[in-house]
Scaffold this motif. Structure first.
Motif, short mmCIF file in Angstrom:
data_model
loop_
_atom_site.label_atom_id
_atom_site.label_comp_id
_atom_site.label_asym_id
_atom_site.label_seq_id
_atom_site.Cartn_x
_atom_site.Cartn_y
_atom_site.Cartn_z
N MET A 139 0.85 -1.19 0.00
CA MET A 139 0.00 0.00 0.00
C MET A 139 0.88 1.24 0.00
SD MET A 139 -1.34 2.73 1.84
CE MET A 139 -0.97 2.39 3.54
N ARG A 140 0.70 2.11 -1.02
CA ARG A 140 1.43 3.37 -1.09
C ARG A 140 0.40 4.51 -1.11
NH1 ARG A 140 6.82 2.98 -2.63
NH2 ARG A 140 7.44 0.91 -3.41
N PRO A 141 0.56 5.50 -0.21
CA PRO A 141 -0.36 6.64 -0.22
C PRO A 141 -0.07 7.55 -1.40
CG PRO A 141 1.33 7.00 1.42
CD PRO A 141 1.56 5.61 0.89
N THR A 142 -1.13 8.10 -2.03
CA THR A 142 -0.96 9.06 -3.12
C THR A 142 -1.62 10.40 -2.81
OG1 THR A 142 -2.95 8.21 -4.21
CG2 THR A 142 -0.83 7.23 -4.84
N ARG A 143 -2.68 10.39 -2.03
CA ARG A 143 -3.37 11.66 -1.74
C ARG A 143 -4.25 11.47 -0.52
NH1 ARG A 143 -4.71 16.15 -4.91
NH2 ARG A 143 -6.62 17.28 -4.33
N LEU A 144 -4.32 12.49 0.35
CA LEU A 144 -5.14 12.45 1.56
C LEU A 144 -5.90 13.77 1.66
CD1 LEU A 144 -5.96 11.04 4.24
CD2 LEU A 144 -4.03 12.22 5.32
N GLU A 145 -7.23 13.68 1.73
CA GLU A 145 -8.07 14.86 1.91
C GLU A 145 -8.86 14.67 3.21
OE1 GLU A 145 -10.62 15.31 -1.39
OE2 GLU A 145 -9.01 15.43 -2.89
N LEU A 146 -8.87 15.72 4.05
CA LEU A 146 -9.63 15.63 5.29
C LEU A 146 -10.19 17.00 5.64
CD1 LEU A 146 -7.12 15.29 8.26
CD2 LEU A 146 -6.34 15.58 5.93
N GLU B 245 0.38 -1.16 -8.02
CA GLU B 245 0.12 -0.28 -9.16
C GLU B 245 -1.38 -0.07 -9.44
OE1 GLU B 245 2.55 1.37 -10.38
OE2 GLU B 245 4.02 0.24 -9.24
N ARG B 246 -2.29 -0.69 -8.67
CA ARG B 246 -3.73 -0.49 -8.85
C ARG B 246 -4.20 0.59 -7.89
NH1 ARG B 246 -8.64 -4.90 -7.96
NH2 ARG B 246 -10.36 -3.49 -8.60
N ALA B 247 -4.94 1.58 -8.41
CA ALA B 247 -5.37 2.73 -7.61
C ALA B 247 -6.70 2.43 -6.91
CB ALA B 247 -5.51 3.96 -8.50
#
Length: 794
Positions: free
Chosen positions: A1-8, A82-84
């Protein structure tokens, strides 16, 4: 698991919307002062994935909502192989307290994989291969605990390892094994007790039950064979008893049949009243004929209304003639009175005119005085036109005053005579009008009365009509009286007839009660004779019915004796077969019940024999399971299996951490265990010198504890699920505040080495020197509107 974006938004310290872009951030630091919200970013990732926060109870989510807002919203974009994927969760306050996290979804490539909170959690576990507990230990590393783990005593290290490796499952397994042993032993004991209850179910008991069924079947057949004779005797006894009862009842009915009192008088009275009703009806008819005759006489005289109108007209003409005769002298008198009043008025007018002339002459003689009376101060003078300054005061001359008084007196005398004249004139006019009205009415009446009867003839005709009306009224009153008398006579005759009819009904009812015995026929015109004939017949028939009843009673008694004898014989056979016949119950029913009970008992014994065999087999299974559970609980005792597992895990942990430590320290250090299960460091730069782990510097201690944490993370991930876990990221939260600058260099180099192995490495720290050495850092700052995040690249 790799983080790409976090919105809060609305999540603890982050009151307003905040976006954190992790694209290209393989090695980064989350930096900021204590309390700014650095660890909150890691909490938000965990919440988006699993709906829980590591630092809170898993069922508690309300505290993550920022103060003053009603909901917190988190969106986390990440990749796995590699799957989003995108995980979104919303926690919303409830009006009654608490919060709800029902709104959640998991998406990939525009497809919704899960649409509620529980489904999102399950979907994340499938995608990552890790549950919440494994994720928080393998990805968010407990690095601080491993510094204590490195230096702790063996017992403390064992407790921490049991908790991190979740080895308390073996204690739970041991408890479950003991519970199952107790259940199996209890079940075996219950089976034993049930077998004791079934001790009476033996092959011998089954054979005895079969023999009893045979005997009872024979008894039933014997009773069935005697049934035809019993039925015949029962029928004979029943019929004889019924015939005796019927004959006795007939005798009682016949003996009770008596002639009612007053039957003869009732018949004669009814006949007399019938004759009287006929005579009264004839009288009423005669009176009706008299009314018709009187009506013909009255009709011949004509209508009374025209004669009454002529009478009224003659009376009115006489009245008007009398008024005319009396009114003419009155009119003459009123005319004379009017003439006299006119004379008096003319004389009074003459006197007024003379007084007025005298006054005018006096005014001419005294013009100055007259003019003075018209002057007004300040107004122009009518003679000279000059304003009058003052009105001169002068007394009136005597002659002028006398003339004025004479005029006033003459005028006062004129008014009464004028009033009298008006009154006389009105009286004369009224009298004339009255006489004119009378003459006009007389003319009208003369026209009405022309060619009509004179008053005497009118009065004669009216007297005849009055006498005819009176005769008609008398005739009608006589008719009404006759009709009333006829109705009363008819009512009396009808009442008497009804009493007679009721008497005949009583006779018919009494005869119907004994109709079965054949009473004689009677005449319907002689009620008394009919009763006498019926009474005489009933006396003879009652004696015959009494003799019949006695004979039938004897026959019923004989049949009953024979029936009791057969029944006694069958009861004796029932006693021999141990069949109890209750009072009032047929022997056949008792035998059938006993046979059915014997069959049920036989079937029960067969069932209990089978049940006993099944219970013996079941008891053997319970005993076997209890023995297996007892052996398993003994093997899983804490001083045996669990200790062996801990020793094995500790040895594998030391071996794996040693490999990692040599990589992080550039081959200088590795780890090993001594005989007392304490960690020792092998310093390959000093001829493989072994020394206790407590002798390591701050930076060396960090490397050793980090190696232990990474090794345990890999080990836990391997144990998490059957599928391969996706450990593509790790986060190190704090633990760097006590390091000196030299140690920070060592830590920075080690972290860079971790990043070079293809993992995303995130470092949460408030040590700015360490954060600034990493290629990317996220600055977390706290402001009046909540915390913010800024990405800074070196």
């Amino acid at each position: 698991m790799r983080p790409t974006r976090l919105e809060l938004r609305g999540f603890t310290a982050f009151r307003e919307a905040v976006t954190v872009d992790f694209q290209g951030a393989d090695l980064f630091a989350i930096a900021g002062p204590t309390g700014a919200g650095k660890s909150t970013l890691i909490d938000a990732m965990c919440f988006a994935l699993y709906g829980s926060v590591p630092r809170l109870d898993r069922r508690t989510v309300a505290p993550v909502i920022a103060s003053g807002v009603v909901e917190a919203r988190v969106r986390f974009d990440f990749t796995v192989a590699e799957r989003a994927f995108t995980a979104v969760r919303v926690v919303r306050r409830l009006s009654g307290g608490g919060a709800t996290t029902k709104e959640a979804r998991l998406e990939s490539a525009g497809e919704v994989l899960a649409g509620d909170a529980d489904a999102v959690t399950a979907g994340v576990e499938r995608v990552l291969g890790l549950g919440f507990d494994q994720f928080t230990k393998c990805v968010v590393l407990p690095q601080g605990e491993f510094q204590r783990f490195l230096h702790d005593r063996p017992s403390g290290r064992q407790d921490l390892l049991v908790r991190l490796l979740e080895m308390d499952v073996y204690a739970r397994m041991r408890g479950e094994a003991n519970s199952r042993r107790q259940v199996a032993e209890s079940s075996a004991e219950l089976v034993h007790r049930r077998l004791q209850e079934l001790a009476g179910a033996t092959p011998q008991a089954l054979a005895a039950a079969g023999e009893r069924i045979t005997r009872l079947a024979a008894l039933r057949d014997e009773i069935d064979a005697a049934r035809p004779r019993l039925d015949a005797l029962t029928v004979a006894q029943t019929r004889a008893a019924a015939a005796a009862a019927e004959a006795s009842a007939n005798c009682r009915r016949l003996s009770g049949l008596l002639v009612p009192d007053g039957v003869a008088a009732l018949t004669s009275t009814a006949a007399e009243l019938d004759n009287a009703a006929t005579e009264a009806a004839a009288t009423a008819d005669v009176r009706a004929a008299a009314v018709e005759e009187a009506e013909e006489v009255r009709d011949a005289l004509g209508e009374e209304g025209g004669l009454q109108h002529l009478r009224s007209a003659h009376q009115q003409r006489a009245q008007q003639t009398d008024r005319l005769t009396k009114g003419e002298p009155i009119l003459a008198d009123r005319r004379r009175a009017q003439d006299e009043a006119e004379v008096l008025v003319r004389a009074a007018v003459t006197r007024v005119e003379g007084a007025a002339d005298a006054l005018e002459a006096a005014r001419r003689d005294h013009a100055a005085h007259t003019l003075t009376a018209t002057l007004v101060a300040g107004e122009p003078c009518p003679v000279c036109g000059q304003p009058v300054s003052a009105v001169p005061g002068r007394e009136a001359p005597p002659a002028l005053s006398v003339a004025q008084a004479a005029l006033v007196k003459a005028q006062a005398a004129l008014r009464p005579v004028e009033d009298a004249l008006a009154t006389a004139r009105d009286a004369r006019v009224k009298a004339e009008q009255t006489l004119d009205s009378v003459r006009e009415r007389l003319s009208e009446l003369d026209e009405v009365l022309v060619d009509t009867l004179d008053p005497a003839e009118v009065e004669h005709r009216l007297r005849e009509i009055g006498e005819a009306d009176a005769a008609l009224v008398t005739a009608r009153e006589a008719e009404r009286a006759a009709r009333r008398a006829a109705r009363e006579a008819a009512d009396a005759a009808r009442t008497a007839g009804q009493r007679r009819d009721r008497a005949w009904s009583g006779f018919d009812s009494a005869r119907d009660k004994v109709a079965a015995s054949g009473p004689p026929a009677v005449r319907r015109d002689d009620l008394a004779g009919a009763w006498a004939a019926l009474a005489e017949w009933s006396r003879g028939e009652a004696s015959a019915q009494e003799e019949l009843a006695e004979a039938q009673r004897d026959a019923a008694s004989t049949a009953q004796d024979q029936l009791e004898a057969v029944a006694a014989s069958l009861n004796t056979r029932c006693q021999e077969c141990e069949v109890i016949v209750a009072a009032g119950k047929p022997a056949r029913d008792a035998a059938a019940d006993a046979l059915a009970a014997a069959k049920v008992q036989c079937a029960r014994i067969e069932s209990e024999l089978a049940e006993a065999q099944r219970l013996r087999d079941e008891g053997a299974g319970h005993s076997e399971r209890a023995e297996v559970a007892r052996a398993l609980a003994g093997h899983l005792a804490a001083n045996r299996f669990e200790q062996w597992l801990l020793d094995e895990a500790l040895q594998r942990l030391a071996e794996g951490a040693s490999v990692t430590l040599r990589e992080l320290s550039a081959g200088q250090y590795s780890l090993a265990m001594d005989d007392q299960r304490n960690f020792v460091v092998i310093d390959h730069g000093s001829a493989d010198e072994r020394r206790p782990a407590r002798t390591l510097s701050g930076g060396e201690t960090f490397l050793a504890s980090l190696s232990l944490a990474l090794t345990l993370a890999d080990h836990l991930a391997a144990l998490a699920v059957d599928t391969e876990p996706r450990l593509e990221s790790i986060f190190l939260d704090e633990g760097f505040g006590t390091l000196d600058p030299e140690a920070l260099d060592t830590v920075a180099a080690a972290i860079e080495e971790l990043g070079s192995h293809g993992r995303t490495v995130g470092l949460v720290t408030h040590v700015r020197d360490l954060a600034e050495r990493l290629p990317i850092r996220y600055e977390v700052r706290r402001g009046p509107g909540g915390s913010t995040v800024e990405r800074v690249e070196r």
